[in-house]
Scaffold this motif. Structure first.
Motif, PDB file in Angstrom:
ATOM      1  N   ASN A  32       0.826  -1.200   0.000  1.00 15.23           N
ATOM      2  CA  ASN A  32       0.000   0.000   0.000  1.00 15.23           C
ATOM      3  C   ASN A  32       0.864   1.255   0.000  1.00 15.23           C
ATOM      4  OD1 ASN A  32       0.447   1.000   2.915  1.00 15.23           O
ATOM      5  ND2 ASN A  32      -0.272  -1.079   3.266  1.00 15.23           N
ATOM      6  N   CYS A  33       0.236   2.326  -0.396  1.00 18.15           N
ATOM      7  CA  CYS A  33       0.775   3.675  -0.210  1.00 18.15           C
ATOM      8  C   CYS A  33      -0.117   4.349   0.822  1.00 18.15           C
ATOM      9  CB  CYS A  33       0.694   4.505  -1.488  1.00 18.15           C
ATOM     10  SG  CYS A  33       1.732   3.959  -2.858  1.00 18.15           S
ATOM     11  N   MET A  34       0.501   5.012   1.761  1.00 14.11           N
ATOM     12  CA  MET A  34      -0.254   5.817   2.720  1.00 14.11           C
ATOM     13  C   MET A  34       0.399   7.189   2.796  1.00 14.11           C
ATOM     14  SD  MET A  34      -1.229   3.068   5.723  1.00 14.11           S
ATOM     15  CE  MET A  34      -2.529   4.109   6.431  1.00 14.11           C
ATOM     16  N   VAL A  48       1.709  16.295   2.137  1.00 16.06           N
ATOM     17  CA  VAL A  48       2.913  16.636   2.884  1.00 16.06           C
ATOM     18  C   VAL A  48       3.882  15.473   3.000  1.00 16.06           C
ATOM     19  CG1 VAL A  48       1.825  18.486   4.199  1.00 16.06           C
ATOM     20  CG2 VAL A  48       1.810  16.184   5.108  1.00 16.06           C
ATOM     21  N   ALA A  49       3.384  14.231   2.985  1.00 18.52           N
ATOM     22  CA  ALA A  49       4.277  13.088   3.126  1.00 18.52           C
ATOM     23  C   ALA A  49       3.599  11.826   2.628  1.00 18.52           C
ATOM     24  CB  ALA A  49       4.693  12.901   4.577  1.00 18.52           C
ATOM     25  N   ALA A  50       4.407  10.897   2.112  1.00 14.09           N
ATOM     26  CA  ALA A  50       3.881   9.631   1.624  1.00 14.09           C
ATOM     27  C   ALA A  50       4.886   8.525   1.914  1.00 14.09           C
ATOM     28  CB  ALA A  50       3.616   9.701   0.127  1.00 14.09           C
ATOM     29  N   ILE A  51       4.363   7.299   2.039  1.00 15.43           N
ATOM     30  CA  ILE A  51       5.218   6.153   2.298  1.00 15.43           C
ATOM     31  C   ILE A  51       4.718   4.950   1.527  1.00 15.43           C
ATOM     32  CG2 ILE A  51       3.922   5.478   4.364  1.00 15.43           C
ATOM     33  CD1 ILE A  51       6.666   4.631   5.590  1.00 15.43           C
ATOM     34  N   GLY A 104       6.442  -2.987  -6.902  1.00  9.69           N
ATOM     35  CA  GLY A 104       7.588  -2.306  -7.484  1.00  9.69           C
ATOM     36  C   GLY A 104       7.534  -0.797  -7.533  1.00  9.69           C
ATOM     37  N   VAL A 105       6.934  -0.151  -6.522  1.00  6.71           N
ATOM     38  CA  VAL A 105       6.844   1.303  -6.573  1.00  6.71           C
ATOM     39  C   VAL A 105       7.721   1.921  -5.489  1.00  6.71           C
ATOM     40  CG1 VAL A 105       4.539   1.146  -7.545  1.00  6.71           C
ATOM     41  CG2 VAL A 105       4.788   1.416  -5.080  1.00  6.71           C
ATOM     42  N   SER A 106       7.613   3.232  -5.303  1.00  5.91           N
ATOM     43  CA  SER A 106       8.464   3.938  -4.354  1.00  5.91           C
ATOM     44  C   SER A 106       7.664   4.987  -3.604  1.00  5.91           C
ATOM     45  CB  SER A 106       9.606   4.632  -5.104  1.00  5.91           C
ATOM     46  OG  SER A 106       9.071   5.661  -5.935  1.00  5.91           O
ATOM     47  N   GLY A 107       8.310   5.625  -2.641  1.00  6.19           N
ATOM     48  CA  GLY A 107       7.648   6.711  -1.941  1.00  6.19           C
ATOM     49  C   GLY A 107       7.320   7.857  -2.878  1.00  6.19           C
ATOM     50  N   GLY A 108       8.180   8.101  -3.839  1.00  5.31           N
ATOM     51  CA  GLY A 108       7.925   9.158  -4.813  1.00  5.31           C
ATOM     52  C   GLY A 108       6.700   8.875  -5.668  1.00  5.31           C
ATOM     53  N   TYR A 109       6.555   7.620  -6.047  1.00  3.23           N
ATOM     54  CA  TYR A 109       5.352   7.221  -6.792  1.00  3.23           C
ATOM     55  C   TYR A 109       4.111   7.424  -5.925  1.00  3.23           C
ATOM     56  CZ  TYR A 109       1.690   4.190  -8.546  1.00  3.23           C
ATOM     57  OH  TYR A 109       0.479   3.704  -8.953  1.00  3.23           O
TER      58      TYR A 109
END
Length: 130
Positions: A32-34, A48-51, A104-109
């Motif tokens: 997941n992305c949060m 403001v922020a993502a992980i 296969g994603v990142s915090g930037g994605y």
């Protein structure tokens, strides 16, 4: 259906700290992305922020970099936003957002993808004032 529940907001003086929590339930997939957004009255919502849960990869807005830290618990279902050295300009309603994704994603994605997140919390007020 993923549900998000936020907690931890409140009032603090400039220079103080707060920690926001966002507990998610209902994830069906492994990654997941949060993230956290904020919105001032009359202003556009901003992230403001993502992980990204898969690698603890994070991304921050320039305005909070070095002061805010986003993290997740070991189950990767609760996201935290540790906010230090708070400024009056950080006063806003803060919203948690989430989406499920692949490995296969990142915090930037996540930072970009969360703009269209399907799951949102109800919002929590943070007030920084002397």
């Amino acid at each position: 259906q993923v549900q998000l529940e936020e907690s931890g907001g409140g009032s603090v003086q400039p220079g103080g700290s707060l920690r926001l929590s966002c507990a998610a339930s209902g994830y069906r997939y492994g990654y997941n992305c949060m993230g956290w957004f904020r919105q001032l009255p009359g202003k556009k919502r901003e992230i403001v922020a993502a992980i990204f849960s898969g690698r603890d990869s994070t991304h921050y807005a320039t305005s909070v970099k070095g002061r805010f830290t986003i993290s997740q618990d070991s189950a990767k279902t609760t996201a935290y936003l540790q906010m230090n050295n708070l400024e009056t300009g950080d006063t806003a309603m803060y919203y948690c957002a989430a989406l499920e994704t692949t490995s296969g994603v990142s915090g930037g994605y996540c930072y970009m993808a969360l703009e269209k997140a399907p799951y949102w919390g109800q919002g929590i007020q943070v007030t920084v004032s002397s």
